[in-house]
Write a protein that holds these residues in place. Structure first.
Motif, PDB file in Angstrom:
ATOM      1  N   VAL A  34      42.036  44.528  38.316  1.00  0.00           N
ATOM      2  CA  VAL A  34      41.467  43.320  37.827  1.00  0.00           C
ATOM      3  C   VAL A  34      40.398  42.294  38.746  1.00  0.00           C
ATOM      4  N   THR A  35      39.365  42.167  38.230  1.00  0.00           N
ATOM      5  CA  THR A  35      38.401  41.403  38.996  1.00  0.00           C
ATOM      6  C   THR A  35      38.097  40.257  38.831  1.00  0.00           C
ATOM      7  N   VAL A  36      38.126  39.120  39.545  1.00  0.00           N
ATOM      8  CA  VAL A  36      37.741  37.784  39.155  1.00  0.00           C
ATOM      9  C   VAL A  36      36.455  37.335  39.555  1.00  0.00           C
ATOM     10  N   SER A  37      35.486  37.261  38.968  1.00  0.00           N
ATOM     11  CA  SER A  37      34.096  36.961  39.696  1.00  0.00           C
ATOM     12  C   SER A  37      33.251  36.228  38.542  1.00  0.00           C
ATOM     13  N   PRO A  77      39.288  33.813  42.152  1.00  0.00           N
ATOM     14  CA  PRO A  77      38.848  35.052  42.694  1.00  0.00           C
ATOM     15  C   PRO A  77      39.814  35.833  43.655  1.00  0.00           C
ATOM     16  N   GLU A  78      40.612  35.061  44.082  1.00  0.00           N
ATOM     17  CA  GLU A  78      41.491  35.627  45.216  1.00  0.00           C
ATOM     18  C   GLU A  78      42.578  36.472  44.211  1.00  0.00           C
ATOM     19  N   ASP A  79      42.768  36.382  43.161  1.00  0.00           N
ATOM     20  CA  ASP A  79      43.530  37.214  42.190  1.00  0.00           C
ATOM     21  C   ASP A  79      43.040  38.601  41.979  1.00  0.00           C
ATOM     22  N   THR A  80      41.882  38.916  42.508  1.00  0.00           N
ATOM     23  CA  THR A  80      41.300  40.358  42.299  1.00  0.00           C
ATOM     24  C   THR A  80      42.035  41.317  43.231  1.00  0.00           C
ATOM     25  N   GLY A 119      43.528  45.385  32.519  1.00  0.00           N
ATOM     26  CA  GLY A 119      42.556  45.028  33.534  1.00  0.00           C
ATOM     27  C   GLY A 119      41.093  45.038  33.056  1.00  0.00           C
ATOM     28  N   GLY A 120      40.409  44.293  34.316  1.00  0.00           N
ATOM     29  CA  GLY A 120      39.133  44.395  33.826  1.00  0.00           C
ATOM     30  C   GLY A 120      38.316  43.086  34.684  1.00  0.00           C
ATOM     31  N   LEU A 121      37.069  42.845  34.128  1.00  0.00           N
ATOM     32  CA  LEU A 121      36.361  41.770  34.891  1.00  0.00           C
ATOM     33  C   LEU A 121      36.681  40.358  34.154  1.00  0.00           C
ATOM     34  N   VAL A 122      36.973  39.308  34.801  1.00  0.00           N
ATOM     35  CA  VAL A 122      36.987  38.234  34.215  1.00  0.00           C
ATOM     36  C   VAL A 122      36.546  37.032  35.110  1.00  0.00           C
ATOM     37  N   GLN A 123      36.057  35.804  34.445  1.00  0.00           N
ATOM     38  CA  GLN A 123      35.292  34.684  35.155  1.00  0.00           C
ATOM     39  C   GLN A 123      36.394  33.980  35.639  1.00  0.00           C
ATOM     40  N   GLY A 165      38.896  30.919  35.932  1.00  0.00           N
ATOM     41  CA  GLY A 165      39.561  30.090  34.871  1.00  0.00           C
ATOM     42  C   GLY A 165      40.036  30.727  33.920  1.00  0.00           C
ATOM     43  N   GLY A 166      39.531  32.202  33.542  1.00  0.00           N
ATOM     44  CA  GLY A 166      39.800  33.011  32.577  1.00  0.00           C
ATOM     45  C   GLY A 166      41.271  33.448  32.421  1.00  0.00           C
ATOM     46  N   SER A 167      41.778  34.289  31.552  1.00  0.00           N
ATOM     47  CA  SER A 167      42.771  34.825  31.221  1.00  0.00           C
ATOM     48  C   SER A 167      43.069  36.370  31.074  1.00  0.00           C
ATOM     49  N   LEU A 168      44.066  36.848  31.431  1.00  0.00           N
ATOM     50  CA  LEU A 168      44.301  38.349  30.944  1.00  0.00           C
ATOM     51  C   LEU A 168      45.774  38.785  30.477  1.00  0.00           C
TER      52      LEU A 168
END
Length: 114
Positions: free
Chosen positions: A110-113, A86-89, A8-12, A14-17
């Motif tokens: 997981v933080t999407v921002s 962002p709603e995947d956070t 997990g982590g911070l992702v912009q 449109g990104g992937s994890l």
């Protein structure tokens, strides 16, 4: 037996994890493994599962954007997530039916921002 998530982590947006769920301990067989998430103030949401029959099941909100997989030899499961929004956070947790019991991991954030 213990399940430990990572990745997990911070992702912009449109990104992937790719999340991992490592099984620690002596086991005979992983019958099924799944992933859930929980966002603040919301109920836990089903994301994906690899079922004993060999088929995969996905939650409607993430279908098409995620893929579940597993490597039984390494005792690890994966959740590939693409086109994150962002709603995947949320906190993402894995669950597994191993031998005669069900186990949950502690979760990974997981933080999407932007």
């Amino acid at each position: 037996v213990q399940l430990v998530e990572s990745g997990g982590g911070l992702v912009q947006p449109g990104g992937s994890l790719r999340l991992s769920c490592q099984v620690f301990g002596s086991i005979r067989r992983i019958y099924s493994m799944g992933w859930y998430r929980q966002a603040p103030g919301k109920e836990r949401e089903f994301l994906a599962a690899m079922l004993p029959a060999g088929n995969n099941d996905y939650g409607d909100s993430v279908k098409g954007r995620i893929t579940i997989s597993r490597d039984d030899a390494k005792k690890v499961g994966y959740l590939q997530m693409n086109d994150l929004k962002p709603e995947d956070t949320a906190v993402y947790s894995c669950v597994a039916d191993i031998d005669n019991d069900r186990y949950w991991g502690q979760g990974t954030q997981v933080t999407v921002s932007p």
